[in-house]
Design a protein around this motif. Structure first.
Motif, PDB file in Angstrom:
ATOM      1  N   TYR A 100      27.035  32.269   9.508  1.00 53.66           N
ATOM      2  CA  TYR A 100      26.924  33.356  10.454  1.00 53.66           C
ATOM      3  C   TYR A 100      26.092  33.300  11.584  1.00 53.66           C
ATOM      4  CZ  TYR A 100      30.375  36.653   7.933  1.00 53.66           C
ATOM      5  OH  TYR A 100      31.277  37.307   7.312  1.00 53.66           O
ATOM      6  N   ILE A 101      24.741  32.945  10.942  1.00 53.25           N
ATOM      7  CA  ILE A 101      23.516  32.756  11.822  1.00 53.25           C
ATOM      8  C   ILE A 101      23.842  31.478  12.829  1.00 53.25           C
ATOM      9  CG2 ILE A 101      20.966  32.033  11.872  1.00 53.25           C
ATOM     10  CD1 ILE A 101      20.933  33.454   9.101  1.00 53.25           C
ATOM     11  N   ASP A 102      24.371  30.588  12.220  1.00 50.93           N
ATOM     12  CA  ASP A 102      24.674  29.371  12.980  1.00 50.93           C
ATOM     13  C   ASP A 102      25.728  29.473  14.026  1.00 50.93           C
ATOM     14  OD1 ASP A 102      24.323  26.596  13.896  1.00 50.93           O
ATOM     15  OD2 ASP A 102      25.020  25.769  12.198  1.00 50.93           O
ATOM     16  N   GLY A 103      26.790  30.530  13.728  1.00 52.08           N
ATOM     17  CA  GLY A 103      27.897  30.533  14.685  1.00 52.08           C
ATOM     18  C   GLY A 103      28.973  29.718  14.076  1.00 52.08           C
ATOM     19  N   GLU A 104      29.244  29.267  12.956  1.00 48.91           N
ATOM     20  CA  GLU A 104      30.281  28.700  12.577  1.00 48.91           C
ATOM     21  C   GLU A 104      31.328  29.737  11.916  1.00 48.91           C
ATOM     22  OE1 GLU A 104      29.191  25.829   9.551  1.00 48.91           O
ATOM     23  OE2 GLU A 104      27.560  25.012  10.975  1.00 48.91           O
ATOM     24  N   GLN A 105      30.841  30.911  11.468  1.00 47.09           N
ATOM     25  CA  GLN A 105      31.649  31.998  10.973  1.00 47.09           C
ATOM     26  C   GLN A 105      31.568  33.368  12.052  1.00 47.09           C
ATOM     27  OE1 GLN A 105      33.122  31.874   8.075  1.00 47.09           O
ATOM     28  NE2 GLN A 105      33.944  34.109   8.546  1.00 47.09           N
ATOM     29  N   PRO A 106      32.496  33.467  12.871  1.00 48.31           N
ATOM     30  CA  PRO A 106      32.554  34.392  13.872  1.00 48.31           C
ATOM     31  C   PRO A 106      32.376  35.592  13.566  1.00 48.31           C
ATOM     32  CG  PRO A 106      34.838  33.832  13.469  1.00 48.31           C
ATOM     33  CD  PRO A 106      33.953  32.823  12.617  1.00 48.31           C
ATOM     34  N   ILE A 107      31.686  36.492  14.066  1.00 48.08           N
ATOM     35  CA  ILE A 107      31.305  37.971  13.834  1.00 48.08           C
ATOM     36  C   ILE A 107      31.702  38.971  14.858  1.00 48.08           C
ATOM     37  CG2 ILE A 107      29.573  39.776  13.359  1.00 48.08           C
ATOM     38  CD1 ILE A 107      27.684  37.317  12.609  1.00 48.08           C
ATOM     39  N   ALA A 108      32.858  39.768  14.777  1.00 49.38           N
ATOM     40  CA  ALA A 108      33.007  40.507  15.848  1.00 49.38           C
ATOM     41  C   ALA A 108      32.173  41.380  16.599  1.00 49.38           C
ATOM     42  CB  ALA A 108      34.261  41.749  15.209  1.00 49.38           C
ATOM     43  N   SER A 112      32.560  37.574  21.957  1.00 54.67           N
ATOM     44  CA  SER A 112      33.276  36.480  22.142  1.00 54.67           C
ATOM     45  C   SER A 112      32.590  35.200  21.757  1.00 54.67           C
ATOM     46  CB  SER A 112      33.983  36.022  23.596  1.00 54.67           C
ATOM     47  OG  SER A 112      32.811  35.650  24.100  1.00 54.67           O
ATOM     48  N   ARG A 113      33.126  34.168  21.422  1.00 61.86           N
ATOM     49  CA  ARG A 113      32.331  32.711  21.122  1.00 61.86           C
ATOM     50  C   ARG A 113      31.696  32.314  22.154  1.00 61.86           C
ATOM     51  NH1 ARG A 113      31.188  31.211  16.672  1.00 61.86           N
ATOM     52  NH2 ARG A 113      31.869  29.175  16.909  1.00 61.86           N
ATOM     53  N   GLN A 114      31.657  32.803  23.653  1.00 60.32           N
ATOM     54  CA  GLN A 114      31.274  32.543  24.607  1.00 60.32           C
ATOM     55  C   GLN A 114      29.785  33.055  24.611  1.00 60.32           C
ATOM     56  OE1 GLN A 114      32.632  30.107  26.624  1.00 60.32           O
ATOM     57  NE2 GLN A 114      34.364  30.491  25.146  1.00 60.32           N
ATOM     58  N   MET A 115      29.520  34.020  24.009  1.00 60.45           N
ATOM     59  CA  MET A 115      28.215  34.580  23.890  1.00 60.45           C
ATOM     60  C   MET A 115      27.424  33.751  23.012  1.00 60.45           C
ATOM     61  SD  MET A 115      27.202  38.247  22.312  1.00 60.45           S
ATOM     62  CE  MET A 115      25.564  38.434  21.770  1.00 60.45           C
ATOM     63  N   PRO A 116      25.919  33.489  23.472  1.00 64.69           N
ATOM     64  CA  PRO A 116      25.317  32.480  22.485  1.00 64.69           C
ATOM     65  C   PRO A 116      25.219  33.099  21.021  1.00 64.69           C
ATOM     66  CG  PRO A 116      24.295  33.191  24.743  1.00 64.69           C
ATOM     67  CD  PRO A 116      25.469  34.036  24.486  1.00 64.69           C
ATOM     68  N   PHE A 122      19.202  28.437  19.246  1.00 61.91           N
ATOM     69  CA  PHE A 122      18.126  27.583  18.692  1.00 61.91           C
ATOM     70  C   PHE A 122      18.015  26.113  18.855  1.00 61.91           C
ATOM     71  CE2 PHE A 122      18.013  30.664  14.615  1.00 61.91           C
ATOM     72  CZ  PHE A 122      17.383  31.694  15.358  1.00 61.91           C
ATOM     73  N   ARG A 123      19.262  25.455  19.206  1.00 62.64           N
ATOM     74  CA  ARG A 123      19.311  24.355  19.523  1.00 62.64           C
ATOM     75  C   ARG A 123      19.060  23.919  21.054  1.00 62.64           C
ATOM     76  NH1 ARG A 123      22.945  25.060  15.508  1.00 62.64           N
ATOM     77  NH2 ARG A 123      23.070  23.495  14.021  1.00 62.64           N
ATOM     78  N   ARG A 124      19.025  25.014  21.745  1.00 65.09           N
ATOM     79  CA  ARG A 124      18.938  24.739  23.331  1.00 65.09           C
ATOM     80  C   ARG A 124      17.707  23.802  23.486  1.00 65.09           C
ATOM     81  NH1 ARG A 124      18.343  29.873  26.539  1.00 65.09           N
ATOM     82  NH2 ARG A 124      20.481  30.304  25.649  1.00 65.09           N
ATOM     83  N   ASP A 125      16.616  24.353  23.077  1.00 57.28           N
ATOM     84  CA  ASP A 125      15.283  23.530  23.209  1.00 57.28           C
ATOM     85  C   ASP A 125      14.868  22.726  22.126  1.00 57.28           C
ATOM     86  OD1 ASP A 125      15.275  24.342  25.911  1.00 57.28           O
ATOM     87  OD2 ASP A 125      14.167  26.083  25.141  1.00 57.28           O
ATOM     88  N   LYS A 126      15.652  22.772  21.021  1.00 58.36           N
ATOM     89  CA  LYS A 126      15.293  21.932  19.803  1.00 58.36           C
ATOM     90  C   LYS A 126      16.332  20.944  19.164  1.00 58.36           C
ATOM     91  CE  LYS A 126      12.408  25.863  18.321  1.00 58.36           C
ATOM     92  NZ  LYS A 126      12.258  26.385  19.786  1.00 58.36           N
ATOM     93  N   SER A 127      15.950  20.186  18.422  1.00 52.76           N
ATOM     94  CA  SER A 127      16.705  19.129  17.706  1.00 52.76           C
ATOM     95  C   SER A 127      17.599  20.041  16.852  1.00 52.76           C
ATOM     96  CB  SER A 127      16.084  17.846  17.079  1.00 52.76           C
ATOM     97  OG  SER A 127      15.388  18.482  15.911  1.00 52.76           O
ATOM     98  N   ASP A 128      18.684  19.384  16.454  1.00 52.35           N
ATOM     99  CA  ASP A 128      19.625  19.930  15.264  1.00 52.35           C
ATOM    100  C   ASP A 128      18.771  20.065  14.051  1.00 52.35           C
ATOM    101  OD1 ASP A 128      22.353  20.679  14.502  1.00 52.35           O
ATOM    102  OD2 ASP A 128      21.983  19.137  13.102  1.00 52.35           O
ATOM    103  N   THR A 129      18.119  19.197  13.850  1.00 54.21           N
ATOM    104  CA  THR A 129      17.224  19.408  12.305  1.00 54.21           C
ATOM    105  C   THR A 129      16.302  20.587  12.672  1.00 54.21           C
ATOM    106  OG1 THR A 129      17.313  16.896  12.057  1.00 54.21           O
ATOM    107  CG2 THR A 129      15.484  18.251  11.047  1.00 54.21           C
TER     108      THR A 129
END
Length: 151
Positions: A100-108, A112-116, A122-129
């Motif tokens: 849910y937090i990561d965005g892999e599970q959509p939340i109404a 929309s999925r276009q919303m960050p 979190f990945r915008r300025d950081k690595s995936d790790t």
């Protein structure tokens, strides 16, 4: 000078001594970890709370009950995050919460999925790790605020 003991009982006693020290260190570390989960002296828990207050508190409220100052402006009222475990039969669903937090599970309620979604943010300025570490810390914090219905 290197000493080689010919007597096997000396080697066994030395090995037992080292094993005893190793066990004491492990017990101390496990005790520290368990004690840390009970309060904010655990750095992961403190970091998770900081992330929560920065990204989630405005909607879900300081206590996680869904009563944040921005809650009224959302499409759907935010859920009480202190009852996640209760909604899932008493066990905290870590993987589901991380998704849910990561965005892999959509939340109404998040639109929309276009919303960050937080994982993307979190990945915008950081690595995936690093982003996964933030998500994990946030999940740890959410698990720590679960209500016990038997209290």
């Amino acid at each position: 000078m290197i000493r080689h003991d010919k007597n096997p009982s000396v080697k066994i006693k030395r090995d037992e001594h080292h094993a005893g020290i190793t066990v004491m260190i492990l017990v101390a570390l496990l005790g520290f970890t368990r004690a840390g989960l009970a309060g904010e002296e655990n750095p992961t828990l403190a970091w998770g709370k900081d992330i929560y207050m920065t990204y989630c508190g405005s909607c879900h409220g300081e206590s996680g009950k869904g009563d944040g100052p921005a809650a009224a402006g959302l499409k759907a009222f935010p859920p009480d995050l202190t009852y996640i475990s209760t909604r899932y039969g008493g066990a905290f669903p870590q993987t589901l919460v991380k998704n849910y937090i990561d965005g892999e599970q959509p939340i109404a309620a998040h639109g929309s999925r276009q919303m960050p979604v937080w994982g993307k943010l979190f990945r915008r300025d950081k690595s995936d790790t690093e982003a996964r570490m933030q998500i994990s810390a946030l999940t740890t914090y959410l698990e720590s605020i679960q209500s016990n219905p038997e209290r």
